[in-house]
Design a protein around this motif. Structure first.
Motif, PDB file in Angstrom:
ATOM      1  N   LEU A   3       0.842  -1.185   0.000  1.00  0.00           N
ATOM      2  CA  LEU A   3       0.000   0.000   0.000  1.00  0.00           C
ATOM      3  C   LEU A   3       0.879   1.237   0.000  1.00  0.00           C
ATOM      4  N   LYS A   4       0.544   2.173  -0.864  1.00  0.00           N
ATOM      5  CA  LYS A   4       1.316   3.409  -0.972  1.00  0.00           C
ATOM      6  C   LYS A   4       0.387   4.590  -0.739  1.00  0.00           C
ATOM      7  N   ILE A   5       0.774   5.426   0.191  1.00  0.00           N
ATOM      8  CA  ILE A   5      -0.025   6.601   0.523  1.00  0.00           C
ATOM      9  C   ILE A   5       0.646   7.841  -0.043  1.00  0.00           C
ATOM     10  N   ASP A   6      -0.140   8.660  -0.703  1.00  0.00           N
ATOM     11  CA  ASP A   6       0.338   9.938  -1.211  1.00  0.00           C
ATOM     12  C   ASP A   6      -0.080  11.006  -0.202  1.00  0.00           C
ATOM     13  N   PHE A   7       0.867  11.399   0.631  1.00  0.00           N
ATOM     14  CA  PHE A   7       0.571  12.371   1.674  1.00  0.00           C
ATOM     15  C   PHE A   7       0.320  13.770   1.111  1.00  0.00           C
ATOM     16  N   GLU A   8       0.640  13.988  -0.159  1.00  0.00           N
ATOM     17  CA  GLU A   8       0.415  15.282  -0.805  1.00  0.00           C
ATOM     18  C   GLU A   8      -0.949  15.346  -1.495  1.00  0.00           C
ATOM     19  N   ASN A  10      -9.417   2.410  -1.376  1.00  0.00           N
ATOM     20  CA  ASN A  10      -9.325   2.210  -2.818  1.00  0.00           C
ATOM     21  C   ASN A  10      -8.237   1.206  -3.187  1.00  0.00           C
ATOM     22  N   GLN A  11      -7.100   1.275  -2.522  1.00  0.00           N
ATOM     23  CA  GLN A  11      -6.012   0.348  -2.839  1.00  0.00           C
ATOM     24  C   GLN A  11      -6.358  -1.085  -2.435  1.00  0.00           C
ATOM     25  N   ILE A  12      -7.065  -1.245  -1.346  1.00  0.00           N
ATOM     26  CA  ILE A  12      -7.483  -2.591  -0.939  1.00  0.00           C
ATOM     27  C   ILE A  12      -8.507  -3.140  -1.935  1.00  0.00           C
ATOM     28  N   ILE A  13      -9.441  -2.306  -2.372  1.00  0.00           N
ATOM     29  CA  ILE A  13     -10.412  -2.746  -3.385  1.00  0.00           C
ATOM     30  C   ILE A  13      -9.690  -3.121  -4.678  1.00  0.00           C
ATOM     31  N   MET A  14      -8.728  -2.322  -5.096  1.00  0.00           N
ATOM     32  CA  MET A  14      -7.946  -2.653  -6.306  1.00  0.00           C
ATOM     33  C   MET A  14      -7.174  -3.954  -6.103  1.00  0.00           C
ATOM     34  N   GLY A  15      -6.661  -4.167  -4.903  1.00  0.00           N
ATOM     35  CA  GLY A  15      -5.959  -5.414  -4.603  1.00  0.00           C
ATOM     36  C   GLY A  15      -6.863  -6.622  -4.741  1.00  0.00           C
ATOM     37  N   ILE A  16      -8.113  -6.481  -4.316  1.00  0.00           N
ATOM     38  CA  ILE A  16      -9.089  -7.567  -4.456  1.00  0.00           C
ATOM     39  C   ILE A  16      -9.402  -7.786  -5.936  1.00  0.00           C
ATOM     40  N   ALA A  36     -10.833   3.303   7.458  1.00  0.00           N
ATOM     41  CA  ALA A  36     -10.795   2.610   6.163  1.00  0.00           C
ATOM     42  C   ALA A  36     -11.406   1.223   6.288  1.00  0.00           C
ATOM     43  N   TYR A  37     -11.052   0.489   7.338  1.00  0.00           N
ATOM     44  CA  TYR A  37     -11.599  -0.848   7.551  1.00  0.00           C
ATOM     45  C   TYR A  37     -13.114  -0.791   7.791  1.00  0.00           C
ATOM     46  N   THR A  38     -13.565   0.212   8.514  1.00  0.00           N
ATOM     47  CA  THR A  38     -14.997   0.362   8.773  1.00  0.00           C
ATOM     48  C   THR A  38     -15.755   0.593   7.466  1.00  0.00           C
ATOM     49  N   VAL A  39     -15.223   1.454   6.606  1.00  0.00           N
ATOM     50  CA  VAL A  39     -15.862   1.726   5.315  1.00  0.00           C
ATOM     51  C   VAL A  39     -15.872   0.453   4.462  1.00  0.00           C
ATOM     52  N   LEU A  40     -14.755  -0.276   4.445  1.00  0.00           N
ATOM     53  CA  LEU A  40     -14.685  -1.525   3.676  1.00  0.00           C
ATOM     54  C   LEU A  40     -15.703  -2.549   4.186  1.00  0.00           C
ATOM     55  N   LYS A  41     -15.885  -2.583   5.493  1.00  0.00           N
ATOM     56  CA  LYS A  41     -16.878  -3.495   6.082  1.00  0.00           C
ATOM     57  C   LYS A  41     -18.283  -3.076   5.662  1.00  0.00           C
ATOM     58  N   GLN A  42     -18.575  -1.786   5.748  1.00  0.00           N
ATOM     59  CA  GLN A  42     -19.899  -1.276   5.373  1.00  0.00           C
ATOM     60  C   GLN A  42     -20.198  -1.541   3.901  1.00  0.00           C
ATOM     61  N   GLU A  43     -19.165  -1.508   3.069  1.00  0.00           N
ATOM     62  CA  GLU A  43     -19.337  -1.706   1.631  1.00  0.00           C
ATOM     63  C   GLU A  43     -19.308  -3.184   1.237  1.00  0.00           C
ATOM     64  N   GLY A  44     -19.109  -4.082   2.205  1.00  0.00           N
ATOM     65  CA  GLY A  44     -19.163  -5.512   1.931  1.00  0.00           C
ATOM     66  C   GLY A  44     -17.895  -6.119   1.365  1.00  0.00           C
ATOM     67  N   PHE A  45     -16.727  -5.540   1.668  1.00  0.00           N
ATOM     68  CA  PHE A  45     -15.463  -6.087   1.183  1.00  0.00           C
ATOM     69  C   PHE A  45     -14.715  -6.885   2.244  1.00  0.00           C
ATOM     70  N   ILE A  46     -14.948  -6.585   3.512  1.00  0.00           N
ATOM     71  CA  ILE A  46     -14.269  -7.303   4.589  1.00  0.00           C
ATOM     72  C   ILE A  46     -15.261  -7.622   5.705  1.00  0.00           C
ATOM     73  N   LYS A  47     -14.865  -8.577   6.515  1.00  0.00           N
ATOM     74  CA  LYS A  47     -15.560  -8.863   7.762  1.00  0.00           C
ATOM     75  C   LYS A  47     -14.533  -8.751   8.871  1.00  0.00           C
ATOM     76  N   LEU A  48     -14.982  -8.340  10.034  1.00  0.00           N
ATOM     77  CA  LEU A  48     -14.084  -8.233  11.175  1.00  0.00           C
ATOM     78  C   LEU A  48     -14.293  -9.465  12.042  1.00  0.00           C
ATOM     79  N   LEU A 108      -6.117  -9.049   6.469  1.00  0.00           N
ATOM     80  CA  LEU A 108      -5.386  -7.792   6.326  1.00  0.00           C
ATOM     81  C   LEU A 108      -4.568  -7.581   7.591  1.00  0.00           C
ATOM     82  N   PRO A 109      -3.544  -6.740   7.527  1.00  0.00           N
ATOM     83  CA  PRO A 109      -2.774  -6.445   8.745  1.00  0.00           C
ATOM     84  C   PRO A 109      -3.685  -5.841   9.812  1.00  0.00           C
TER      85      PRO A 109
END
Length: 127
Positions: free
Chosen positions: A3-8, A19-25, A56-68, A36-37
């Protein structure tokens, strides 16, 4: 998956992570059932606040990409509701296409872009 973050970037860090996790999937870099870590581990690795990763994990869970999972943490688990997915895709694409139309992007250019992006995402799935 790296994962690469653009701080700018003006895009929020939690959205970049999402977005990067979704692209990874989509590109099969991470698969259903992969863990995930932990929030703490990912925050430390990237050098960001734990609350940002948690969001980010909460949004991914709400969108149906991950479970906790209490034992495994965040696990890729696709909640497949195709009708809902198509409805959401239509809504998101409508705005993106409207922006393209305002910038004189043609129908043929849109189709070529969609085909290129779709092929890029599914190419690794075919190997």
């Amino acid at each position: 998956m790296m994962l690469k973050i653009d701080f700018e970037s003006e895009e929020a860090i939690y959205i970049q992570l999402r977005n990067q996790i979704i692209m990874g999937i989509a590109t099969d870099a991470i698969r259903e059932g992969d863990s995930l870590p932990s929030v703490r581990q990912l925050a430390d690795n990237i050098g960001i606040n734990m609350h940002t990763v948690n969001k980010a994990y909460t949004v991914l869970k709400q969108e149906g990409f991950i479970k906790l999972d209490r034992r495994r943490g965040a696990v890729i688990s696709l909640d497949v509701d195709k009708i809902e997915a198509v409805t959401n895709l239509r809504r998101e694409l409508s705005l993106i296409l409207a922006r393209g139309i305002c910038k004189n992007v043609s129908r043929d250019e849109v189709h070529a872009l969609v085909d290129e992006i779709y092929d890029t995402c599914t190419k690794k799935n075919e190997l």
